[in-house]
Motif scaffolding. Structure first.
Motif, PDB file in Angstrom:
ATOM      1  N   SER B 557       0.851  -1.183   0.000  1.00  0.00           N
ATOM      2  CA  SER B 557       0.000   0.000   0.000  1.00  0.00           C
ATOM      3  C   SER B 557       0.885   1.230   0.000  1.00  0.00           C
ATOM      4  O   SER B 557       1.973   1.226   0.565  1.00  0.00           O
ATOM      5  N   SER B 558       0.409   2.247  -0.631  1.00  0.00           N
ATOM      6  CA  SER B 558       1.170   3.493  -0.606  1.00  0.00           C
ATOM      7  C   SER B 558       0.220   4.652  -0.819  1.00  0.00           C
ATOM      8  O   SER B 558      -0.866   4.500  -1.378  1.00  0.00           O
ATOM      9  N   ASN B 559       0.663   5.827  -0.371  1.00  0.00           N
ATOM     10  CA  ASN B 559      -0.135   7.030  -0.576  1.00  0.00           C
ATOM     11  C   ASN B 559       0.827   8.191  -0.779  1.00  0.00           C
ATOM     12  O   ASN B 559       1.532   8.583   0.124  1.00  0.00           O
ATOM     13  N   TYR B 560       0.893   8.648  -1.989  1.00  0.00           N
ATOM     14  CA  TYR B 560       1.838   9.710  -2.317  1.00  0.00           C
ATOM     15  C   TYR B 560       1.111  10.968  -2.763  1.00  0.00           C
ATOM     16  O   TYR B 560       0.033  10.900  -3.359  1.00  0.00           O
ATOM     17  N   LYS B 561       1.769  12.078  -2.523  1.00  0.00           N
ATOM     18  CA  LYS B 561       1.299  13.348  -3.052  1.00  0.00           C
ATOM     19  C   LYS B 561       2.478  13.946  -3.804  1.00  0.00           C
ATOM     20  O   LYS B 561       3.606  13.931  -3.310  1.00  0.00           O
ATOM     21  N   PHE B 562       2.230  14.392  -5.031  1.00  0.00           N
ATOM     22  CA  PHE B 562       3.318  14.951  -5.843  1.00  0.00           C
ATOM     23  C   PHE B 562       3.002  16.397  -6.157  1.00  0.00           C
ATOM     24  O   PHE B 562       1.901  16.708  -6.594  1.00  0.00           O
ATOM     25  N   ASP B 563       3.996  17.243  -5.923  1.00  0.00           N
ATOM     26  CA  ASP B 563       3.846  18.651  -6.295  1.00  0.00           C
ATOM     27  C   ASP B 563       4.961  18.999  -7.255  1.00  0.00           C
ATOM     28  O   ASP B 563       6.134  18.824  -6.920  1.00  0.00           O
ATOM     29  N   GLN B 564       4.584  19.489  -8.409  1.00  0.00           N
ATOM     30  CA  GLN B 564       5.618  19.822  -9.375  1.00  0.00           C
ATOM     31  C   GLN B 564       5.375  21.212  -9.912  1.00  0.00           C
ATOM     32  O   GLN B 564       4.242  21.637 -10.070  1.00  0.00           O
ATOM     33  N   ASP B 594       8.412  17.462  -5.870  1.00  0.00           N
ATOM     34  CA  ASP B 594       8.318  17.220  -4.442  1.00  0.00           C
ATOM     35  C   ASP B 594       7.388  16.033  -4.228  1.00  0.00           C
ATOM     36  O   ASP B 594       6.222  16.087  -4.571  1.00  0.00           O
ATOM     37  N   GLN B 595       7.959  14.955  -3.683  1.00  0.00           N
ATOM     38  CA  GLN B 595       7.170  13.740  -3.507  1.00  0.00           C
ATOM     39  C   GLN B 595       6.990  13.497  -2.012  1.00  0.00           C
ATOM     40  O   GLN B 595       7.952  13.385  -1.262  1.00  0.00           O
ATOM     41  N   LEU B 596       5.761  13.406  -1.594  1.00  0.00           N
ATOM     42  CA  LEU B 596       5.466  13.272  -0.177  1.00  0.00           C
ATOM     43  C   LEU B 596       4.803  11.919   0.058  1.00  0.00           C
ATOM     44  O   LEU B 596       3.802  11.605  -0.564  1.00  0.00           O
ATOM     45  N   ASN B 601       5.147   9.718   6.105  1.00  0.00           N
ATOM     46  CA  ASN B 601       5.444  11.137   6.246  1.00  0.00           C
ATOM     47  C   ASN B 601       6.903  11.454   5.907  1.00  0.00           C
ATOM     48  O   ASN B 601       7.590  12.145   6.629  1.00  0.00           O
ATOM     49  N   THR B 602       7.381  10.882   4.832  1.00  0.00           N
ATOM     50  CA  THR B 602       8.724  11.198   4.359  1.00  0.00           C
ATOM     51  C   THR B 602       8.590  12.003   3.076  1.00  0.00           C
ATOM     52  O   THR B 602       7.558  11.988   2.419  1.00  0.00           O
ATOM     53  N   ARG B 603       9.680  12.691   2.759  1.00  0.00           N
ATOM     54  CA  ARG B 603       9.597  13.605   1.638  1.00  0.00           C
ATOM     55  C   ARG B 603      10.842  13.458   0.763  1.00  0.00           C
ATOM     56  O   ARG B 603      11.948  13.363   1.265  1.00  0.00           O
ATOM     57  N   SER B 604      10.653  13.400  -0.532  1.00  0.00           N
ATOM     58  CA  SER B 604      11.794  13.400  -1.459  1.00  0.00           C
ATOM     59  C   SER B 604      11.674  14.604  -2.353  1.00  0.00           C
ATOM     60  O   SER B 604      10.601  14.883  -2.879  1.00  0.00           O
ATOM     61  N   LEU B 605      12.822  15.300  -2.511  1.00  0.00           N
ATOM     62  CA  LEU B 605      12.819  16.486  -3.359  1.00  0.00           C
ATOM     63  C   LEU B 605      13.758  16.254  -4.523  1.00  0.00           C
ATOM     64  O   LEU B 605      14.868  15.756  -4.332  1.00  0.00           O
ATOM     65  N   GLN B 643      10.650   6.002  -8.117  1.00  0.00           N
ATOM     66  CA  GLN B 643      10.053   5.450  -6.895  1.00  0.00           C
ATOM     67  C   GLN B 643       8.723   4.800  -7.268  1.00  0.00           C
ATOM     68  O   GLN B 643       7.685   5.430  -7.185  1.00  0.00           O
ATOM     69  N   PRO B 644       8.753   3.582  -7.733  1.00  0.00           N
ATOM     70  CA  PRO B 644       7.499   2.991  -8.198  1.00  0.00           C
ATOM     71  C   PRO B 644       6.561   2.721  -7.040  1.00  0.00           C
ATOM     72  O   PRO B 644       6.993   2.560  -5.898  1.00  0.00           O
ATOM     73  N   LEU B 645       5.319   2.681  -7.346  1.00  0.00           N
ATOM     74  CA  LEU B 645       4.343   2.262  -6.357  1.00  0.00           C
ATOM     75  C   LEU B 645       4.528   0.761  -6.234  1.00  0.00           C
ATOM     76  O   LEU B 645       4.680   0.064  -7.230  1.00  0.00           O
ATOM     77  N   THR B 646       4.567   0.311  -5.016  1.00  0.00           N
ATOM     78  CA  THR B 646       4.812  -1.117  -4.827  1.00  0.00           C
ATOM     79  C   THR B 646       3.744  -1.921  -5.538  1.00  0.00           C
ATOM     80  O   THR B 646       2.557  -1.637  -5.437  1.00  0.00           O
TER      81      THR B 646
END
Lengths: 254, 915
Positions: B557-564, B594-596, B601-605, B643-646
């Motif tokens: 399971s995953s839940n991402y938010k992407f801001d570009q 910006d991947q949240l 609650n981790t963040r990759s920029l 960072q693929p969705l599992t």
């Protein structure tokens, strides 16, 4: 020697071009007017013809040829033209004295002044109509055909508010005239068809020659009248003729 | 003193004139070959209705003309001269451009132009004006009730594939317009197969420029080739259409109806199609309508739910069934200053497929295993699209365009497979049973606004393009899989439900400003801003004791938010002199990503910088053109590479992300030469391309030798550069004496690429050489015969597994025969044969497809047609094969077999008689 040859060949092409690009600005054109007698005679029957006249018409159709041809000529130079019928002794059977089967106009046009003088015979009366040259709204098409050896382009036109014209003009004759009062195209009109009136004019011969100015003379005789006056005079005279009157008025104003 | 007085006078006079402008044109007629200025007639017509406006004559060796006394409007210039081909051009006079100078107009002698054409009537068959090639339909004698497709086929240089796609002179035509208007979006067959050949006045092929390029006059290279059908005046008002129905053996059927009502200012069309024969109603390129997978602009590509893209179209594999319908309406009003164009389509498509694939995977000569899988799937999609465009000419200086596109899509599908992997000695390594049941729905909406404005200074323009795109998809996948690993003799069972929730909202703003620096030089400045907010929520549930899917499986399971967001600055200098155009431009863009991770609650920029220089040289001569382009551009890694969705949908192949990926850079050099003599039906085109990739993103697959399972990852390759180079030559001409049209082509396609197989780098070199010879001959109302042969040879070398190397020949043969038997009878036979020679690893392959149709037309206007057609008469099945360094594979799919169909077609027309 070689140089000479080149010079000659250059010269030769020059001559060829001169010939190719020969443009006619004065001369004589013979036209033939074709009348579909079977069709035009029907107009003369009017709205409610009697049984007798119908039989007469049917008999006419069986015994007489469908098409009748009449000759005319147009003399022209760069600024003036004169169109007149060529009278022959040949008699045609014109059942109801249809004006469409006669040639009642001598048309003098001054193309530079945009003025015309038309000698018009309407039954017994003779008029000398002074008017500006006829305005026709033309649509130019891509279609073309050859008439009397000239490649002509087709134009469709509307004149006198409602008459549909098909005309063929040649770019090689730089005079914006034509038979009768047809004019206004970028070259000489060598063919005219009035499809709804069952009439056509086609050039049979084009002669490229110089025409002296005094050879093109204004017609004489007849009662001077303006185009507008002529129309009101004729419509007044024919107003009680019904459908026949409408038809003859249309023809006489051509 | 006199001078002064005169100039004061002129000043006064010109101010007077300004209030009451003079509208005029001028130019000079020449024949540059013989250096003669031919005597010509110059005629000006109203562009709209060909009404004669004015004319003048120029005498021999006079040439120059100057026509005054015109008025604002759109006109056509017609120049005629005996022995010369007619010249036409259109021009517009308005308050800004009150004078049009045509400069030197070069007339061409007919004798040099029309060496070989047989002209029926007196119209010229083909006219070429700049980029436009115009075919005069009156030249081509057509059968009664023939379609536009039948007509277009006869134009020199034009080719129509079986699916209806059109190529002209080797370039594919993206759209078909009717009188310059879009008609049912980008499915050309809705025009070419449903409108009638006898309605066509002219057909034009040209490069339709983008709105921006039209405004600035600088071709941005983003235009597309279009075919514009101009209708005859008397066919613009009327009703027409057709109804067709066919029944065949093996329960195949096809039915369609189309109704059209055209008036001078509007067009209304309605159609419906239902079939399962794989031939009608499968209009290609339907999917980009919504931009679902379309242009991503500057940003890292959106994550999309790939279930939806699997349901787009039918590619010839499986058994399809389709039900489609649509409405098109366009109209203009207010002196054509305002217009709307509306298209609505609705459709159902389902495809059932059974396929078997055999795969030989080689890690090294000693480590080979074989994977055999049987696959069943059923896909069903229901979709609706609506597209609305409103255009308004605000005044002679500015234009406005609004566009709305909306779409809905619902999918249903079942996918079941059994896969077994064995080693070289046929010992079982693993076995997977996999079953997925998929349901989903997608909504998308796009709104755009384009505003363009010209200024008094010619060439100074500004345009603003704003686009907002929203997409939301929901899908559920019920996954049941059992994987048996022989080494451990254990079954691992998966029984899960996946809820996928994806949404994105993207906005683009694009501002262009052009400024003429001199007569020949124009500068364009461009600014783009893009922002994209998206989310991807994938929740995977295991089945609980109460038989409900309610136990969250955090691993999958995953839940991402992407801001570009991205900013791009660009500039371009355009230089034009006569036939030569040079563009030099570059753009720089900065992308923030910006991947949240909302669960942890981790963040990759990530930050990317893109640099795209371009240098373009064009030469456009009469019948000749040459283009040379260099361009460079970055390719960003995709989200699934980073960072693929599992994903555990295929447990035999797991994909892992690599957050350290950098963008790669591509350099491309392109040359394109065209030479054509359309009148004598001769074309030559040569195109050459070279690209290399710096810091490319390649695959790195690790396969467990004992279990037969793979893990894939993407990495940047530092030291090597993959390359592609191609050369394509096409020549077509008429062989006069035999009346045969011939086509000859040579092409070569070469590429080098790299991949890692179990930590070892493999280099693959592929070279393909192909030739084509095609001959066709046709006799009006008698027959058409065309044959073609395409031999090819391909060589593939793999550094890691040279035993997979290929040296193989192939051959394609085509034969098309149409005979008009008279009395309304018509016969068509179409045979395609293909052959691939055997390779070390695979046997030879043969395939023959034979289709034939016999038809008879009835009634006075031959508008009722009965036909009997045979599809795949030899009942052959095709299969696909592929080979690369690690894998040799072959797939057999379910395809449509032999059937005999009986079809009845009724065409109806009623056109108003007009002047």
């Amino acid at each position: 020697m070689r140089i000479l040859l080149i010079i000659i060949s250059l010269f030769h092409t020059q001559i060829l071009y001169a010939q190719y690009n020969k443009i006619i600005t004065s001369g004589l054109i013979e036209y033939e007017k074709t009348i579909n007698m079977h069709a035009v005679s029907k107009y003369e029957l009017g709205a409610n013809p009697s049984q007798y006249r119908i039989q007469e018409y049917e008999k006419y159709k069986q015994t007489q040829p469908q098409f009748v041809k009449l000759k005319s000529q147009l003399k022209f130079n760069e600024s003036k033209s004169l169109y007149s019928p060529i009278m022959t002794s040949e008699k045609i059977v014109n059942l109801f004295d249809n004006p469409a089967a006669t040639q009642f106009n001598i048309v003098y046009s001054d193309l530079s002044k945009k003025a015309s003088v038309i000698h018009k015979k309407v039954y017994g009366d003779e008029f000398l109509v002074q008017d500006s040259i006829r305005k026709i709204k033309w649509k130019i098409t891509d279609e073309s055909r050859e008439i009397a050896g000239y490649k002509c382009r087709r134009a469709n036109g509307i004149m006198l508010d409602s008459i549909y014209i098909v005309a063929f003009y040649s770019d090689d004759i730089w005079v914006s005239g034509g038979p009768e009062s047809f004019n206004g195209l970028p070259g000489m009109i060598l063919g005219v068809v009035l499809p709804h009136e069952n009439l056509s004019w086609y050039a049979t011969k084009v002669i490229d020659q110089a025409i002296p100015e005094n050879d093109i003379v204004r017609p004489k005789g007849g009662a001077p009248i303006s185009g507008k006056q002529l129309k009101s005079t004729l419509s007044e005279a024919m107003k009680n003729w019904g459908a026949l009157g409408d038809y003859e008025l249309r023809i006489f104003l051509l | 003193m006199r001078q002064l007085l005169l100039s004061i006078f002129t000043c006064l006079f010109s101010t007077y004139v300004f209030g009451q402008q003079i509208f005029s044109i001028q130019g000079r007629v020449v024949d540059s070959i013989s250096n003669v200025k031919p005597a010509s007639t110059i005629t000006i017509l109203n562009a709209k209705d060909s009404i004669l406006v004015k004319f003048v004559h120029t005498r021999l060796n006079e040439g120059a003309f100057n026509i005054t006394g015109l008025y604002p409007g759109k006109f056509q210039l017609l120049i005629t001269s005996r022995d010369y081909a007619d010249y036409t051009d259109t021009f517009i006079l308005d308050a800004l451009n009150s004078k049009q100078n045509f400069g030197n107009i070069n007339l061409k002698l007919k004798s040099s132009l029309l060496k070989e054409v047989v002209i029926k009537g007196n119209l010229s068959a083909i006219k070429i004006k700049g980029d436009t090639t115009e075919f005069n339909a009156a030249h081509y004698l057509m059968q009664a009730n023939a379609s536009i497709e039948d007509l277009v086929k006869k134009f020199p240089g034009m080719q129509i594939a079986r699916d209806g796609s059109i190529t002209f002179n080797g370039e594919s035509i993206k759209r078909v317009l009717v009188d310059g208007e879009e008609f049912f979006g980008n499915d050309p067959t809705l025009v070419t197969r449903n409108l009638r050949a006898d309605m066509v006045d002219k057909a034009q092929v040209y490069n339709r420029l983008t709105d921006q390029a039209k405004l600035t006059g600088v071709d941005d290279g983003k235009g597309e080739k279009v075919l514009n059908i101009k209708l005859k005046e008397d066919k613009k008002n009327g009703l027409f259409g057709k109804v067709e129905g066919g029944l065949a053996t093996d329960q195949y059927y096809s039915g369609q109806a189309m109704f059209n009502k055209f008036t001078n200012l509007s067009k209304l069309s309605v159609y419906t199609i239902t079939s399962n024969d794989g031939k009608t109603g499968f209009g290609y390129e339907d999917n980009n309508q919504l931009g679902i997978s379309g242009d991503e602009g500057l940003l890292v590509s959106n994550l999309s739910d790939d279930y939806f893209s699997n349901y787009e179209s039918y590619s010839g594999v499986g058994l399809p069934s389709v039900r489609n319908g649509g409405v098109h309406y366009d109209t203009k009003w207010n002196e054509e200053k305002q217009s709307i164009n509306l298209n609505y389509k609705i459709g159902l498509l389902s495809i059932t497929n059974n396929e078997n694939s055999l795969l030989q995977q080689t890690l090294s000569p000693q480590e080979t295993f074989i994977q055999n899988s049987d696959h069943y799937n059923y896909n069903h999609v229901f979709r609706q699209n609506a597209d609305f465009v409103y255009r308004q000419k605000i005044n002679s200086m500015s234009d406005l365009k609004l566009r709305f596109v909306g779409g809905l899509k619902n999918i249903d599908g079942i996918d079941r497979s059994v896969t077994t992997t064995t080693d070289f000695e046929n010992n079982l390594l693993n076995r997977q049973y996999n079953s997925q049941i998929i349901k989903g729905s997608l909504n998308a909406f796009k709104a755009g606004l384009f505003y363009a404005r010209k200024f008094k200074k010619e060439g100074r323009t500004i345009s603003i393009d704003f686009l907002n795109f929203y997409e939301k998809s929901i899908s559920t996948n019920n996954l049941q899989a059992t994987v048996f690993i022989a080494q451990t003799a254990q079954d691992s069972i998966t029984d899960q439900q996946k809820d996928n929730n994806l949404a994105s909202n993207r906005s683009n703003l694009d501002i262009n400003y052009s400024e003429p620096l001199s007569k020949n030089i124009t500068a364009i400045i461009n600014y783009k801003f893009e922002v994209n907010q998206s989310k991807a929520d994938i929740a995977t549930f295991n089945r609980s004791a109460v038989n409900e899917y309610d136990v969250l499986d955090a691993r999958f399971s995953s839940n991402y938010k992407f801001d570009q967001s991205a900013n791009q600055f660009g500039g371009l200098i355009n230089y034009r002199l006569n036939k030569i155009t040079v563009n030099v431009g570059t753009s720089l863009s900065l992308v923030n990503f910006d991947q949240l991770n909302l669960i942890y609650n981790t963040r990759s920029l990530y930050n990317f910088t893109n640099w795209a220089p371009e240098i373009k040289f064009n030469y456009r001569g009469s019948g000749k053109s040459f283009d040379l382009t260099y361009s460079g551009s970055n390719t960003l890694p995709t989200i699934s590479q980073l960072q693929p969705l599992t994903d555990n949908r295929n447990l035999l192949n797991i994909i892992e992300g690599n957050p350290d990926l950098q963008s790669s850079y591509r350099n491309t050099l392109r040359a394109y030469y065209r030479f054509s003599k359309p009148i004598s039906d001769m074309f030559l085109s040569i195109s050459a391309n070279y690209s290399n990739f710096i810091n490319p993103i390649i695959t790195n697959v690790y396969t467990d030798i004992n279990e037969g399972r793979s893990i894939s990852r993407y990495i940047n390759l530092k030291n090597e550069k993959p390359e592609i180079y191609t050369l394509i030559v096409n020549y077509s001409s008429k062989i006069k004496k035999l009346g045969i049209r011939g086509e000859f082509g040579l092409s070569t396609y070469n590429y080098t690429h790299f991949n890692y197989i179990n930590t070892q780098l493999n280099k693959s070199i592929n070279n393909t050489f192909a030739a084509k010879i095609g001959l066709s001959k046709s006799k009006e109302s008698k027959y058409t015969l065309s044959v073609s042969a395409e031999p090819n040879f391909s060589i593939s070398k793999f550094s890691l597994n040279p035993q997979n190397n290929i040296n193989a020949a192939g051959l394609n043969l085509n034969k098309y025969l149409e005979i008009i038997l008279g009395k309304g009878f018509n016969f068509i036979s179409d045979v395609n044969y293909s052959y691939k020679a055997e390779t070390i690893t695979l046997p030879a392959q043969y395939f023959t497809m034979w289709n034939a149709v016999l038809s008879k037309s009835f009634l006075k206007q031959q508008n009722l047609k009965l036909s009997i057609s045979g599809n795949n008469l030899l009942d052959q099945k095709s299969y696909t094969r592929y080979t690369n360094a690690g894998v040799i594979g072959q797939t057999n799919a379910l395809t449509i077999g032999r059937y005999i169909m009986c079809t009845l077609t009724w065409n109806f027309t009623k056109f108003a008689k007009t002047f």
